[in-house]
Design a protein around this motif. Structure first.
Motif, PDB file in Angstrom:
ATOM      1  N   ALA A   9      -9.075  -0.364   2.693  1.00 33.10           N
ATOM      2  CA  ALA A   9      -8.606   0.923   2.175  1.00 33.10           C
ATOM      3  C   ALA A   9      -9.819   1.750   1.774  1.00 33.10           C
ATOM      4  CB  ALA A   9      -7.714   0.720   0.958  1.00 33.10           C
ATOM      5  N   ASP A  65      -6.360  -0.242   7.138  1.00 32.22           N
ATOM      6  CA  ASP A  65      -6.617  -0.404   8.569  1.00 32.22           C
ATOM      7  C   ASP A  65      -6.146  -1.800   9.004  1.00 32.22           C
ATOM      8  OD1 ASP A  65      -8.667  -2.275   8.047  1.00 32.22           O
ATOM      9  OD2 ASP A  65     -10.284  -0.933   8.630  1.00 32.22           O
ATOM     10  N   ASP A  66      -6.336  -2.137  10.257  1.00 32.83           N
ATOM     11  CA  ASP A  66      -5.846  -3.417  10.796  1.00 32.83           C
ATOM     12  C   ASP A  66      -6.432  -4.625  10.082  1.00 32.83           C
ATOM     13  OD1 ASP A  66      -4.361  -1.985  12.625  1.00 32.83           O
ATOM     14  OD2 ASP A  66      -5.763  -2.306  14.285  1.00 32.83           O
ATOM     15  N   PRO A  79       0.820  -1.217   0.000  1.00 34.64           N
ATOM     16  CA  PRO A  79       0.000   0.000   0.000  1.00 34.64           C
ATOM     17  C   PRO A  79       0.851   1.264   0.000  1.00 34.64           C
ATOM     18  CG  PRO A  79      -0.100  -1.103   2.140  1.00 34.64           C
ATOM     19  CD  PRO A  79       0.619  -2.018   1.205  1.00 34.64           C
ATOM     20  N   GLU A  80       2.049   1.165   0.541  1.00 37.71           N
ATOM     21  CA  GLU A  80       2.937   2.331   0.599  1.00 37.71           C
ATOM     22  C   GLU A  80       3.400   2.773  -0.787  1.00 37.71           C
ATOM     23  OE1 GLU A  80       5.737  -1.088   0.274  1.00 37.71           O
ATOM     24  OE2 GLU A  80       3.859  -0.781   1.352  1.00 37.71           O
ATOM     25  N   GLU A 110      -2.935   3.964   3.399  1.00 36.80           N
ATOM     26  CA  GLU A 110      -2.840   3.154   4.614  1.00 36.80           C
ATOM     27  C   GLU A 110      -4.038   2.233   4.669  1.00 36.80           C
ATOM     28  OE1 GLU A 110      -1.991   4.990   8.333  1.00 36.80           O
ATOM     29  OE2 GLU A 110      -0.679   6.484   7.396  1.00 36.80           O
TER      30      GLU A 110
END
Length: 181
Positions: free
Chosen positions: A31, A26-27, A18-19, A24
């Protein structure tokens, strides 16, 4: 961006990196779609809402899940990054199948099937699907996994939320494997 390229891009970003576009997750791997689209456009990727809907509706692999409010997307399986997909253990069918390259068979029969860089080993409900997976790696070979016996011996299995023919487990010990003749 065409259907296949967009699907591969989403897999890359939502499963592994994702970077790469600055989003970001979530846990649980979700997205925000608006954020995903904006960041993809900023990186020169021509992805829009329509192509995402097409991929979810028409992809044979069913790799992605939309949230009920349609504001979030995540990959249903295949992650190499740490996410909690909130999977619940489930009793698998009697047998599942693993497709691999011919050259991998001997080491697998000796050491078992390891998740490698992924969070889970992916198993198929059909020989045909396992053969497709194996052919991506070279000369396909099919291994039979005695999944029901593994489950009885307290190994956990999870069924993918996005693709019912995909089963997941952290490891398959060699004693539960047999080469399909």
């Amino acid at each position: 961006m065409d259907f296949t390229a967009a699907s591969k891009f989403l897999s890359y970003v939502l499963r592994h990196h994702p970077e790469a576009i600055g989003i970001e997750l979530d846990d649980h791997g979700w997205a925000n779609i608006d954020d995903l689209l904006e960041k993809a456009q900023n990186k020169g990727k021509d992805v829009d809402r329509d192509i995402i809907w097409q991929i979810i509706a028409n992809s044979a692999k069913q790799r992605f899940i939309l949230s009920s409010d349609k504001k979030y997307i995540r990959a249903g399986y295949g992650h190499s990054i740490d996410v909690d997909l909130q999977l619940k253990p489930k009793t698998p069918p009697e047998k599942l199948y693993h497709g691999t390259d011919y050259d991998n068979v001997a080491p697998i029969l000796e050491d078992g099937i390891k998740a490698q860089s992924r969070n889970f080993v992916h198993l198929s409900t059909t020989i045909e699907e396992a053969r497709k997976v194996g052919s991506r790696h070279g000369k396909p070979e099919i291994l039979i996994v005695f999944s029901k016996q593994m489950s009885k011996d307290r190994y956990r299995f999870y069924q993918s939320q996005s693709e019912a023919s995909v089963w997941l487990t952290p490891f398959v010990p060699p004693q539960f494997l047999k080469r399909k003749s």
